[in-house]
Design an enzyme around this catalytic site. Structure first.
Site, PDB file in Angstrom:
ATOM      1  CD  GLU A 167      -2.204  -7.957   1.870  1.00 25.78           C
ATOM      2  OE1 GLU A 167      -2.692  -8.286   2.954  1.00 25.78           O
ATOM      3  OE2 GLU A 167      -2.172  -6.769   1.496  1.00 25.78           O
TER       4      GLU A 167
ATOM      5  CD  GLU B 193       1.166  -5.769   5.530  1.00 27.38           C
ATOM      6  OE1 GLU B 193       1.933  -6.655   5.975  1.00 27.38           O
ATOM      7  OE2 GLU B 193       0.561  -5.890   4.464  1.00 27.38           O
TER       8      GLU B 193
ATOM      9  CB  ALA C 208      -0.885  -0.011   1.243  1.00 24.58           C
TER      10      ALA C 208
HETATM   11  N1  CAA Z   1       4.506   3.562  -0.003  1.00 27.24           N
HETATM   12  C1  CAA Z   1       4.901   4.779  -0.376  1.00 27.24           C
HETATM   13  N2  CAA Z   1       6.145   5.081  -0.772  1.00 27.24           N
HETATM   14  C2  CAA Z   1       7.044   4.079  -0.753  1.00 27.24           C
HETATM   15  C3  CAA Z   1       6.708   2.762  -0.367  1.00 27.24           C
HETATM   16  C4  CAA Z   1       5.346   2.519   0.033  1.00 27.24           C
HETATM   17  N3  CAA Z   1       4.915   1.291   0.381  1.00 27.24           N
HETATM   18  N4  CAA Z   1       7.807   1.979  -0.451  1.00 27.24           N
HETATM   19  C5  CAA Z   1       8.807   2.784  -0.877  1.00 27.24           C
HETATM   20  N5  CAA Z   1       8.343   4.046  -1.056  1.00 27.24           N
HETATM   21  C6  CAA Z   1       9.078   5.235  -1.479  1.00 27.24           C
HETATM   22  C7  CAA Z   1      10.028   5.713  -0.383  1.00 27.24           C
HETATM   23  O1  CAA Z   1       9.354   6.544   0.522  1.00 27.24           O
HETATM   24  C8  CAA Z   1      11.062   6.444  -1.203  1.00 27.24           C
HETATM   25  O2  CAA Z   1      10.552   7.725  -1.538  1.00 27.24           O
HETATM   26  P1  CAA Z   1      11.546   9.000  -1.581  1.00 27.24           P
HETATM   27  O3  CAA Z   1      12.471   8.719  -2.730  1.00 27.24           O
HETATM   28  O4  CAA Z   1      10.605  10.131  -1.827  1.00 27.24           O
HETATM   29  O5  CAA Z   1      12.252   9.040  -0.241  1.00 27.24           O
HETATM   30  C9  CAA Z   1      11.139   5.626  -2.502  1.00 27.24           C
HETATM   31  O6  CAA Z   1       9.927   4.882  -2.575  1.00 27.24           O
HETATM   32  C10 CAA Z   1      12.267   4.660  -2.503  1.00 27.24           C
HETATM   33  O7  CAA Z   1      12.187   3.871  -1.332  1.00 27.24           O
HETATM   34  P2  CAA Z   1      13.491   3.246  -0.631  1.00 27.24           P
HETATM   35  O8  CAA Z   1      14.573   4.273  -0.601  1.00 27.24           O
HETATM   36  O9  CAA Z   1      13.060   2.660   0.660  1.00 27.24           O
HETATM   37  O10 CAA Z   1      13.860   2.135  -1.724  1.00 27.24           O
HETATM   38  P3  CAA Z   1      14.742   0.831  -1.538  1.00 27.24           P
HETATM   39  O11 CAA Z   1      14.938   0.309  -2.929  1.00 27.24           O
HETATM   40  O12 CAA Z   1      15.932   1.087  -0.700  1.00 27.24           O
HETATM   41  O13 CAA Z   1      13.817  -0.215  -0.703  1.00 27.24           O
HETATM   42  C11 CAA Z   1      11.764  -1.378  -0.225  1.00 27.24           C
HETATM   43  C12 CAA Z   1      12.684  -0.790  -1.310  1.00 27.24           C
HETATM   44  C13 CAA Z   1      12.435  -2.539   0.487  1.00 27.24           C
HETATM   45  C14 CAA Z   1      10.517  -1.878  -0.966  1.00 27.24           C
HETATM   46  C15 CAA Z   1      11.425  -0.286   0.821  1.00 27.24           C
HETATM   47  O14 CAA Z   1      11.021   0.879   0.128  1.00 27.24           O
HETATM   48  C16 CAA Z   1      10.317  -0.663   1.764  1.00 27.24           C
HETATM   49  O15 CAA Z   1      10.529  -1.396   2.714  1.00 27.24           O
HETATM   50  N6  CAA Z   1       9.085  -0.149   1.537  1.00 27.24           N
HETATM   51  C17 CAA Z   1       7.961  -0.322   2.432  1.00 27.24           C
HETATM   52  C18 CAA Z   1       7.414  -1.732   2.390  1.00 27.24           C
HETATM   53  C19 CAA Z   1       6.227  -1.876   3.322  1.00 27.24           C
HETATM   54  O16 CAA Z   1       6.289  -1.613   4.496  1.00 27.24           O
HETATM   55  N7  CAA Z   1       5.091  -2.352   2.763  1.00 27.24           N
HETATM   56  C20 CAA Z   1       3.864  -2.537   3.494  1.00 27.24           C
HETATM   57  C21 CAA Z   1       2.962  -1.385   3.264  1.00 27.24           C
HETATM   58  S1  CAA Z   1       1.464  -1.483   4.214  1.00 27.24           S
HETATM   59  C22 CAA Z   1       0.437  -2.489   3.309  1.00 27.24           C
HETATM   60  O17 CAA Z   1       0.793  -2.941   2.251  1.00 27.24           O
HETATM   61  C23 CAA Z   1      -0.917  -2.711   3.903  1.00 27.24           C
HETATM   62  C24 CAA Z   1      -1.896  -3.441   3.049  1.00 27.24           C
HETATM   63  O18 CAA Z   1      -1.626  -4.113   2.103  1.00 27.24           O
HETATM   64  C25 CAA Z   1      -3.285  -3.397   3.359  1.00 27.24           C
END
Ligand code: CAA
Length: 259
Positions: A113, A133, A67
């Protein structure tokens, strides 16, 4: 062929649709716009009789990061409820055509998912899956606890969802989440090859197989076996079934017409 910036769609002559997420600046995070595009695309593909199988993929380093967390910073319960994001997922769940996820890189949260909405998951060897999450004070909300449970069982699911651990492709394959692991550069090509094989079969038989397999897993064994038996019998009324059997005895490739 229809293209736009965050999602592209290509449909081949063999009836294989390739759906690709393209929001690299946010690691293919599923914001409202991308969810809407995905939903519209799957509705379109469900209705397009030329489409026999669907491959969904993301980027080389990220399938989808879940998400869009930016949407979560100030969201309230009622706002989250009123988004009714379940309707977007439902278009994928309701799609009668087989869906193959071709996963490279991270498939996290809603990204994992999304992969689990597919019927077959092909992963590149560097792919990583997870439901992180819990690290955000949240929990999976689009099937993560339930689809994972059905795929890999309670004790692995609990480990994933309670710790937010990332699981590499080979391990996910051993657990039963991933159908096959291939070299990263072959992920999409391999998924398309499987889709082409499926697309060469009778679409009615293929769709019955998908429907019965998915519906059956939440029924009693007796009910599911009856469902399977009825679907098997229904296929005897199709031209494709006669064509398939005749082609076998005539030692020629079957020509399925979807009737
Ligand atoms: N939402 C919004 N923005 C995101 C994002 C997300 N899920 N994941 C990454 N981004 C953005 C970051 O904020 C960053 O933005 P900026 O350049 O503006 O700072 C950009 O993408 C690059 O991110 P990273 O520097 O973290 O990239 P990376 O290549 O080093 O790592 C990653 C990639 C491992 C996917 C890491 O970004 C990460 O862990 N993301 C979050 C994953 C997460 O927690 N997912 C669960 C979300 S909740 C959910 O999904 C609930 C549901 O289904 C109902």
């Amino acid at each position: 062929m229809e293209n736009n910036s965050i999602l592209t769609l290509n449909i081949s002559q063999e009836g294989v649709a390739l759906v690709q997420l393209h929001r690299p600046e946010a690691r293919n995070a599923l914001n409202l716009e991308l969810r809407q595009k995905l939903s519209e695309t799957f509705q379109q593909l469900s209705q397009d009789s030329t489409v026999r199988a669907i491959v969904i993929t993301g980027g080389e380093k990220v399938f989808a990061a879940g998400a869009d967390i930016k949407d979560f910073t100030t969201a309230t319960t009622s706002q989250m409820y009123l988004r009714h994001t379940e309707q977007y997922w439902q278009s994928i769940t309701d799609c009668p055509k087989p869906i193959i996820a071709a996963v490279n890189g991270y498939a996290l949260g809603g990204g994992c998912e999304l992969a689990m909405h597919a019927d077959i998951i092909i992963a590149g060897e560097s792919a990583q899956f997870g439901q992180p999450e819990v690290k955000l004070g949240l929990m999976p909300g689009a099937g993560g606890t339930q689809r994972l449970l059905r795929a890999i069982g309670k004790y692995q699911t609990m480990l994933w969802v309670l710790t937010g651990k990332l699981v590499k492709a080979a391990e996910a394959e051993r657990m039963g989440l991933v159908s096959e692991v291939v070299a990263d550069e072959n992920t999409i090509a391999h998924a398309i090859k499987i889709a082409q094989t499926i697309a060469s079969f009778s679409p009615i038989a293929v769709q019955q197989i998908k429907e019965v397999t998915n519906l059956g897993q939440d029924q009693s064994l007796q009910g599911a076996l009856a469902l399977e038996r009825k679907a098997f019998q229904i296929l005897f009324d199709t031209k494709d079934q006669k064509e398939g059997v005749n082609a076998f005895f005539e030692k020629r490739p079957a020509q399925y017409i979807g009737e």
